[in-house]
Design an enzyme around this catalytic site. Structure first.
Site, PDB file in Angstrom:
ATOM      1  N   LYS A 112     -28.972 -69.541  39.270  1.00  0.00           N
ATOM      2  CA  LYS A 112     -30.016 -70.345  40.135  1.00  0.00           C
ATOM      3  C   LYS A 112     -30.922 -69.266  40.948  1.00  0.00           C
ATOM      4  CE  LYS A 112     -27.857 -74.906  40.611  1.00  0.00           C
ATOM      5  NZ  LYS A 112     -27.465 -75.924  41.377  1.00  0.00           N
ATOM      6  N   LYS A 193     -26.352 -76.122  29.564  1.00  0.00           N
ATOM      7  CA  LYS A 193     -25.894 -77.168  30.136  1.00  0.00           C
ATOM      8  C   LYS A 193     -26.872 -78.248  30.577  1.00  0.00           C
ATOM      9  CE  LYS A 193     -25.032 -77.267  34.904  1.00  0.00           C
ATOM     10  NZ  LYS A 193     -24.924 -78.701  35.568  1.00  0.00           N
ATOM     11  N   LYS A 196     -29.445 -81.515  36.466  1.00  0.00           N
ATOM     12  CA  LYS A 196     -30.436 -82.120  37.180  1.00  0.00           C
ATOM     13  C   LYS A 196     -31.686 -81.180  37.492  1.00  0.00           C
ATOM     14  CE  LYS A 196     -27.090 -84.286  39.961  1.00  0.00           C
ATOM     15  NZ  LYS A 196     -26.718 -83.657  41.336  1.00  0.00           N
TER      16      LYS A 196
HETATM   17  P1  ATP Z   1     -27.965 -79.137  39.728  1.00  0.00           P
HETATM   18  O1  ATP Z   1     -28.640 -78.521  38.606  1.00  0.00           O
HETATM   19  O2  ATP Z   1     -28.841 -79.453  40.777  1.00  0.00           O
HETATM   20  O3  ATP Z   1     -26.703 -78.054  40.207  1.00  0.00           O
HETATM   21  P2  ATP Z   1     -25.853 -80.594  38.237  1.00  0.00           P
HETATM   22  O4  ATP Z   1     -26.536 -81.412  37.261  1.00  0.00           O
HETATM   23  O5  ATP Z   1     -25.264 -79.457  37.914  1.00  0.00           O
HETATM   24  O6  ATP Z   1     -27.162 -80.552  39.241  1.00  0.00           O
HETATM   25  P3  ATP Z   1     -24.076 -81.294  40.343  1.00  0.00           P
HETATM   26  O7  ATP Z   1     -24.234 -82.166  41.480  1.00  0.00           O
HETATM   27  O8  ATP Z   1     -24.433 -79.802  40.613  1.00  0.00           O
HETATM   28  O9  ATP Z   1     -25.093 -81.669  39.180  1.00  0.00           O
HETATM   29  O10 ATP Z   1     -22.467 -81.489  39.707  1.00  0.00           O
HETATM   30  C1  ATP Z   1     -21.788 -82.678  40.001  1.00  0.00           C
HETATM   31  C2  ATP Z   1     -20.712 -82.702  38.964  1.00  0.00           C
HETATM   32  O11 ATP Z   1     -21.299 -83.062  37.533  1.00  0.00           O
HETATM   33  C3  ATP Z   1     -19.785 -81.504  39.173  1.00  0.00           C
HETATM   34  O12 ATP Z   1     -18.517 -81.865  38.997  1.00  0.00           O
HETATM   35  C4  ATP Z   1     -20.462 -80.702  37.799  1.00  0.00           C
HETATM   36  O13 ATP Z   1     -19.259 -79.740  37.269  1.00  0.00           O
HETATM   37  C5  ATP Z   1     -20.633 -81.967  36.901  1.00  0.00           C
HETATM   38  N1  ATP Z   1     -21.434 -81.510  35.751  1.00  0.00           N
HETATM   39  C6  ATP Z   1     -22.886 -81.342  35.957  1.00  0.00           C
HETATM   40  N2  ATP Z   1     -23.434 -81.042  34.818  1.00  0.00           N
HETATM   41  C7  ATP Z   1     -22.310 -81.206  33.836  1.00  0.00           C
HETATM   42  C8  ATP Z   1     -22.605 -81.188  32.425  1.00  0.00           C
HETATM   43  N3  ATP Z   1     -23.774 -80.772  31.524  1.00  0.00           N
HETATM   44  N4  ATP Z   1     -21.463 -81.440  31.807  1.00  0.00           N
HETATM   45  C9  ATP Z   1     -20.270 -81.689  32.428  1.00  0.00           C
HETATM   46  N5  ATP Z   1     -20.183 -81.892  33.781  1.00  0.00           N
HETATM   47  C10 ATP Z   1     -21.241 -81.763  34.408  1.00  0.00           C
HETATM   48 MG    MG Z   2     -24.644 -78.056  39.602  1.00  0.00          MG
END
Ligand code: ATP
Ligand code: MG
Length: 329
Positions: A112, A193, A196
């Site tokens: 990040k 991955k 968001k």
């Molecule tokens: P950001 O990019 O803002 O970090 P994010 O998509 O990673 O957002 P988070 O809120 O950080 O979402 O993560 C929430 C939960 O979703 C965590 O348990 C994380 O491990 C899970 N998670 C996020 N992306 C994935 C993915 N691609 N596959 C499986 N689990 C995920």
């Molecule tokens: Mg995340």
């Protein structure tokens, strides 16, 4: 009863399929068997810049999606991180328990921070706040996606370090990371991955996408030049990702799906998966929109959740402050 706890950041209008499969599906299952705590991580969200009005709105949208996905406020304690200020109190203590090098080695920080010009101190100390979120409530298991494994490992180390130094204070939690479904990839870049903050719009499946948009994204998913439907994440990341998603949404093992699509073309798999995803996510989308019509009710539920969470957090902070030698006031 064992206790489970996890959180999701309020960083987007819609959660995505990675959040749904990696996190929400597990939350919904675990609330049946565990004492369950799930929170919206709005404090983690501000480690990168957020618009205040959007952050407020996204916090409510995230709660609505929790409920719509099946998290039941009668079974789970649902709360907003900033409603329990003890998280920052414990976070400070754990920042002072974490080595600078240890924090700098976290891959989420490296990823990040590499992507932005301005890097906040909060992005570096993120894992100490996450450890505080967790250790505060003494959970036995923390259901997260694979990308959070390293932070969970640090949390366990911090718990052990603190317990060793000051006597047994924290439960050392297990990471609840399901083997195959723990990492969902971007449909357009199946080596990245689904995220968001970082996915390509066409590769990101949002829970709140309209059925047509959902189907279109699946149908244009990147696969490969081969024609055989097989599970091989190294050589066939695109198809393997589709199979993983199919498996987690249908509850069928990957082998059975591969057998079912034996001799068929990628297009068949994509269409079947698009149908399955629409069938699974449409009700969640509709319910979310309904719930958002009554924000006062969401706020009422959050107030109840915050009280229940804070009752535990107060006790933890008292105990921690005593142990580290802070004078009682
Ligand atoms: P950001 O990019 O803002 O970090 P994010 O998509 O990673 O957002 P988070 O809120 O950080 O979402 O993560 C929430 C939960 O979703 C965590 O348990 C994380 O491990 C899970 N998670 C996020 N992306 C994935 C993915 N691609 N596959 C499986 N689990 C995920
Ligand atoms: Mg995340």
């Amino acid at each position: 009863r064992l206790r489970t706890l996890s959180g999701i950041q309020a960083t987007s209008d819609s959660l995505h399929l990675g959040n749904y499969i990696g996190a929400l599906q597990q939350f919904v299952e675990q609330q049946e068997t565990h004492d369950a705590f799930f929170f919206i991580a709005n404090m983690h969200a501000i480690t990168v810049e957020q618009d205040p009005a959007l952050l407020r709105e996204r916090t409510l949208r995230t709660v609505a999606q929790f409920l719509a996905a099946g998290i039941d406020p009668e079974k789970s304690t649902i709360f907003v991180q900033s409603h329990v200020p003890e998280h920052t109190q414990l976070s400070w203590v754990l920042e002072c328990t974490t080595g600078l090098g240890e924090a700098q080695r976290m891959t989420q920080f490296k990823d990040k921070s590499a992507k932005r010009e301005k890097v906040s101190l909060g992005l570096l100390t993120y894992p100490a706040l996450m450890a505080a979120d967790i250790l505060m409530y003494h959970p036995d298991v923390v259901p997260v996606g694979e990308d959070q494994r390293q932070h969970l490992e640090l949390t366990r180390n911090l718990a052990e370090r603190f317990n060793h130094r000051y006597g047994r204070t924290f439960t050392v939690p297990e990471a609840g990371i399901p083997k195959e479904t723990a990492k969902i990839y971007d449909l357009q870049d199946p080596t990245a991955k689904m995220s968001k903050s970082a996915a390509s719009p066409a590769g990101l499946i949002n829970i709140l996408d309209e059925p047509k948009a959902l189907a279109k994204k699946f149908k244009s998913a990147v696969t490969d030049n081969d024609t055989v439907i097989a599970y091989d994440p190294e050589r066939k990341p695109g198809v393997s990702n589709l199979l993983t998603i199919y498996s987690s949404l249908s509850g069928q093992p990957i082998d059975a799906i591969v057998t079912e699509f034996d001799g068929k073309m990628y297009g068949h798999l994509k269409v079947a998966l698009a149908d399955l995803a629409v069938e699974t996510l449409s009700p969640v989308r509709e319910r979310t929109l309904e719930l958002l019509d009554d924000p006062a009710e969401l706020e009422r539920l959050l107030a109840i959740g915050a009280d229940a969470a804070q009752a535990i957090a107060e006790q933890t902070i008292k105990d921690v402050y005593d142990r580290i030698g802070f004078l009682r006031r």
